[in-house]
Design a protein around this motif. Structure first.
Motif, PDB file in Angstrom:
ATOM      1  N   SER A 136       0.899  -1.068   0.037  1.00 36.21           N
ATOM      2  CA  SER A 136      -0.186  -0.153   0.090  1.00 36.21           C
ATOM      3  C   SER A 136       0.886   1.184  -0.060  1.00 36.21           C
ATOM      4  N   THR A 137       0.429   2.332  -0.018  1.00 37.38           N
ATOM      5  CA  THR A 137       0.993   3.791  -0.298  1.00 37.38           C
ATOM      6  C   THR A 137       0.418   4.678   0.720  1.00 37.38           C
ATOM      7  N   LEU A 138       1.266   5.637   1.018  1.00 30.48           N
ATOM      8  CA  LEU A 138       0.853   6.619   1.869  1.00 30.48           C
ATOM      9  C   LEU A 138       1.448   7.834   1.313  1.00 30.48           C
ATOM     10  N   GLN A 139       0.404   8.857   1.161  1.00 29.17           N
ATOM     11  CA  GLN A 139       1.156  10.282   0.672  1.00 29.17           C
ATOM     12  C   GLN A 139       1.348  11.104   1.937  1.00 29.17           C
ATOM     13  N   LEU A 140       2.601  11.437   2.138  1.00 31.72           N
ATOM     14  CA  LEU A 140       2.827  12.529   3.248  1.00 31.72           C
ATOM     15  C   LEU A 140       3.020  13.967   2.526  1.00 31.72           C
ATOM     16  N   THR A 141       2.742  14.967   3.180  1.00 33.81           N
ATOM     17  CA  THR A 141       2.619  16.289   2.820  1.00 33.81           C
ATOM     18  C   THR A 141       3.471  17.107   3.729  1.00 33.81           C
ATOM     19  N   ALA A 142       4.345  17.759   3.321  1.00 32.75           N
ATOM     20  CA  ALA A 142       5.357  18.554   4.034  1.00 32.75           C
ATOM     21  C   ALA A 142       4.761  20.034   4.234  1.00 32.75           C
ATOM     22  N   THR A 143       4.985  20.544   5.259  1.00 32.56           N
ATOM     23  CA  THR A 143       4.768  22.386   5.135  1.00 32.56           C
ATOM     24  C   THR A 143       5.901  23.183   5.622  1.00 32.56           C
ATOM     25  N   VAL A 144       6.423  23.989   4.621  1.00 30.50           N
ATOM     26  CA  VAL A 144       7.675  24.739   5.153  1.00 30.50           C
ATOM     27  C   VAL A 144       7.285  26.157   5.184  1.00 30.50           C
ATOM     28  N   LEU A 145       7.922  26.717   6.242  1.00 33.96           N
ATOM     29  CA  LEU A 145       7.488  27.801   6.644  1.00 33.96           C
ATOM     30  C   LEU A 145       8.595  28.707   6.691  1.00 33.96           C
ATOM     31  N   PRO A 146       8.545  30.233   6.470  1.00 36.67           N
ATOM     32  CA  PRO A 146       7.363  30.875   6.095  1.00 36.67           C
ATOM     33  C   PRO A 146       6.644  30.282   4.637  1.00 36.67           C
ATOM     34  N   ARG A 147       5.680  30.555   4.084  1.00 34.78           N
ATOM     35  CA  ARG A 147       5.090  29.998   2.927  1.00 34.78           C
ATOM     36  C   ARG A 147       5.504  30.968   1.815  1.00 34.78           C
ATOM     37  N   ASP A 148       6.167  32.003   2.001  1.00 31.41           N
ATOM     38  CA  ASP A 148       6.707  32.652   0.873  1.00 31.41           C
ATOM     39  C   ASP A 148       8.263  32.717   1.106  1.00 31.41           C
ATOM     40  N   ALA A 149       8.845  31.827   1.809  1.00 30.78           N
ATOM     41  CA  ALA A 149      10.332  31.557   1.788  1.00 30.78           C
ATOM     42  C   ALA A 149      10.538  31.361   0.319  1.00 30.78           C
ATOM     43  N   THR A 150      11.879  32.043   0.133  1.00 27.53           N
ATOM     44  CA  THR A 150      12.557  31.953  -1.358  1.00 27.53           C
ATOM     45  C   THR A 150      12.607  30.411  -1.738  1.00 27.53           C
ATOM     46  N   ASN A 151      13.325  29.718  -0.969  1.00 25.25           N
ATOM     47  CA  ASN A 151      13.487  28.238  -1.489  1.00 25.25           C
ATOM     48  C   ASN A 151      12.678  27.267  -0.600  1.00 25.25           C
ATOM     49  N   LEU A 152      11.520  26.795  -1.313  1.00 24.48           N
ATOM     50  CA  LEU A 152      10.864  25.871  -0.529  1.00 24.48           C
ATOM     51  C   LEU A 152      11.039  24.327  -1.035  1.00 24.48           C
ATOM     52  N   ALA A 153      12.092  24.236  -1.730  1.00 21.58           N
ATOM     53  CA  ALA A 153      12.490  22.927  -2.051  1.00 21.58           C
ATOM     54  C   ALA A 153      12.962  21.946  -0.756  1.00 21.58           C
ATOM     55  N   VAL A 154      12.405  20.614  -0.908  1.00 18.39           N
ATOM     56  CA  VAL A 154      12.714  19.534   0.304  1.00 18.39           C
ATOM     57  C   VAL A 154      13.213  18.230  -0.404  1.00 18.39           C
ATOM     58  N   GLU A 155      14.006  17.598   0.382  1.00 23.17           N
ATOM     59  CA  GLU A 155      14.293  16.024  -0.145  1.00 23.17           C
ATOM     60  C   GLU A 155      13.498  15.047   0.684  1.00 23.17           C
ATOM     61  N   TRP A 156      13.311  13.908   0.215  1.00 24.84           N
ATOM     62  CA  TRP A 156      12.514  12.838   1.125  1.00 24.84           C
ATOM     63  C   TRP A 156      13.493  11.695   1.196  1.00 24.84           C
ATOM     64  N   SER A 157      13.520  10.997   2.476  1.00 22.27           N
ATOM     65  CA  SER A 157      14.664   9.840   2.488  1.00 22.27           C
ATOM     66  C   SER A 157      13.623   8.877   3.349  1.00 22.27           C
ATOM     67  N   SER A 158      13.957   7.426   3.141  1.00 24.10           N
ATOM     68  CA  SER A 158      13.704   6.485   4.086  1.00 24.10           C
ATOM     69  C   SER A 158      15.083   5.924   4.895  1.00 24.10           C
ATOM     70  N   ASP A 159      15.046   5.817   6.054  1.00 22.29           N
ATOM     71  CA  ASP A 159      16.057   5.046   6.914  1.00 22.29           C
ATOM     72  C   ASP A 159      16.282   3.697   6.588  1.00 22.29           C
ATOM     73  N   ASN A 160      15.208   3.047   5.923  1.00 25.77           N
ATOM     74  CA  ASN A 160      15.034   1.588   5.960  1.00 25.77           C
ATOM     75  C   ASN A 160      14.419   1.060   4.657  1.00 25.77           C
ATOM     76  N   GLU A 161      14.859   1.209   3.329  1.00 29.32           N
ATOM     77  CA  GLU A 161      14.274   1.015   2.090  1.00 29.32           C
ATOM     78  C   GLU A 161      13.938  -0.488   1.906  1.00 29.32           C
ATOM     79  N   ASP A 162      14.321  -1.323   2.750  1.00 26.98           N
ATOM     80  CA  ASP A 162      13.801  -2.831   2.503  1.00 26.98           C
ATOM     81  C   ASP A 162      12.111  -2.556   2.935  1.00 26.98           C
ATOM     82  N   VAL A 163      11.937  -1.830   3.984  1.00 33.03           N
ATOM     83  CA  VAL A 163      10.495  -1.876   4.333  1.00 33.03           C
ATOM     84  C   VAL A 163       9.621  -0.849   3.594  1.00 33.03           C
TER      85      VAL A 163
END
Length: 387
Positions: A136-163
């Motif tokens: 199954s899947t799960l959609q996670l949503t990240a909120t970066v503040l302030p919302r008008d920050a110049t760089n809103l980019a994020v990176e995602w990672s898992s510490d256990n990619e077998d799971v």
């Protein structure tokens, strides 16, 4: 006496008159000192939008009579200037010019206007803990503040990619039972937020339950590949067959009669492949089932009551799909033999015990062959689960 006094008085008065008369040249007004040039304290400047910098103009010589100057910008859409105070309007470049009123001397400053940088101060996830099932899947949503920050980019990672894995949109894919921490990290500042994910094994879609005359319960069909198995447990690997030679290319294979798994997939991931209380069977499990179906004490090379392809839907019988077996990238004996992994290993060899079921001359019955001497671990075989 009076005459003597008169002449000195007249002489004194004449001298006074002479002293008071103009010299003939007169007094002239002081001369103006002309401007010789002008210079700015900066030839290049940087300002962010909405902010200001101040330029200082020096008129030379310092005692020039007229020190007045005017200011101008060659692009007021980028930057404006008022009495040397430059204001950034939008990103770009503008030339600020100062001009003397006396003589029209000039100097310039190139001003670069940068977008105002609004730094990231916080990041959070809509879920800090979550539990989902395998496949199954799960959609996670990240909120970066302030919302008008110049760089809103994020990176995602898992510490256990077998799971569980996560893509760069925050979509989590659950692969096997266990736990994994999903982390989102801001590109600006390296701020993080996490979600602790628990993955539970869900019921496999092909699992059916058949209770035979034994204290164990078997699934009615062979295990088929799930997306998770294909993604993480069916990659081709080399297995060193030891005394039987090798290495051999071992992988999971699909035949027209069912799916086959590599020994690596079965032996290293029992809890993953058989969910919950289900497990990979042992050689004794196969023998106990054979005895329950057919009686007697032996479970080797017997005509029996195992179901054949002609009647494999019978719930009281065991679906003996003739998948054949996988070897070095090929499928052999498909439609004639079915081979099923036992987790039991044959001692002193690079092999594992297996159950072989094969068509008895096409007459709808099957023969069993639990091979205690072991089947080569470089083969791919079918898999049943038991509990």
């Amino acid at each position: 006496m009076k005459t003597r006094l008169f002449f000195p008085i007249i002489a004194f008065a004449a001298m006074m008159l002479i002293a008071c008369e103009p010299s003939g040249k007169g007094t002239e007004e002081e001369k103006d000192i002309a401007v010789a040039g002008v210079s700015l304290d900066l030839s290049k400047g940087v300002v962010t939008t909405g902010e200001t910098i101040t330029l200082k103009a020096t008129v030379g010589p310092v005692d020039a009579t007229n020190q007045k100057v005017t200011w101008s910008s060659d692009d007021t859409a980028i930057a404006t200037v008022d009495d040397g105070v430059v204001t950034g309007v939008k990103a770009g470049s503008a030339v600020i010019t100062v001009t003397t009123e006396d003589g029209g001397f000039t100097d310039e400053c190139v001003v670069e206007v940068l977008d105002k940088v609004i730094v990231v101060t916080n990041v959070s996830l809509d879920e800090t803990e979550a539990t989902i099932e395998t496949d199954s899947t799960l959609q996670l949503t990240a909120t970066v503040l302030p919302r008008d920050a110049t760089n809103l980019a994020v990176e995602w990672s898992s510490d256990n990619e077998d799971v569980a894995t996560v893509d760069q949109n925050g979509l989590v894919n659950a692969l096997m039972a266990g736990t994994a921490t999903i982390t989102v990290t801001t590109e600006d500042g390296g701020l993080t937020a996490t979600c602790v994910l628990t993955v539970e094994m869900g019921e496999h879609p092909v699992f059916g339950i058949a209770s035979f005359a034994t204290d164990k319960t078997w699934v009615t069909g062979s295990l088929t590949w799930s997306d998770a198995v294909v993604a993480t447990r069916c990659q081709k690997e080399d297995y060193d067959g030891g005394v039987y030679g090798g290495p051999f290319n071992v992988d999971c294979r699909k035949s027209a009669h069912g799916d086959m798994f590599s020994w690596e997939a079965v032996s290293q991931n029992q809890d993953f492949l058989c969910p919950g209380e289900w497990r990979v069977p042992t050689n004794q499990d196969f023998c106990d089932l054979d005895k329950a179906l057919n009686g007697g004490d032996s479970c080797v090379n017997r005509n029996n009551n195992w179901d054949s392809l002609a009647n494999y839907t019978d719930p009281e019988k065991w679906d003996a799909r003739y998948t054949g077996y996988a070897y070095d990238g090929r499928i052999l004996n498909e439609g004639v033999y079915g081979y099923f992994w036992s987790i039991s290993s044959a001692e002193g060899s690079g092999s594992a015990i297996f159950l072989g079921i094969y068509d008895n001359q096409g007459n709808g019955t099957c023969m069993t062959h639990p091979n205690a001497s072991g089947g080569y671990k470089y083969l791919g075989m079918s898999l049943r689960c038991v509990k």
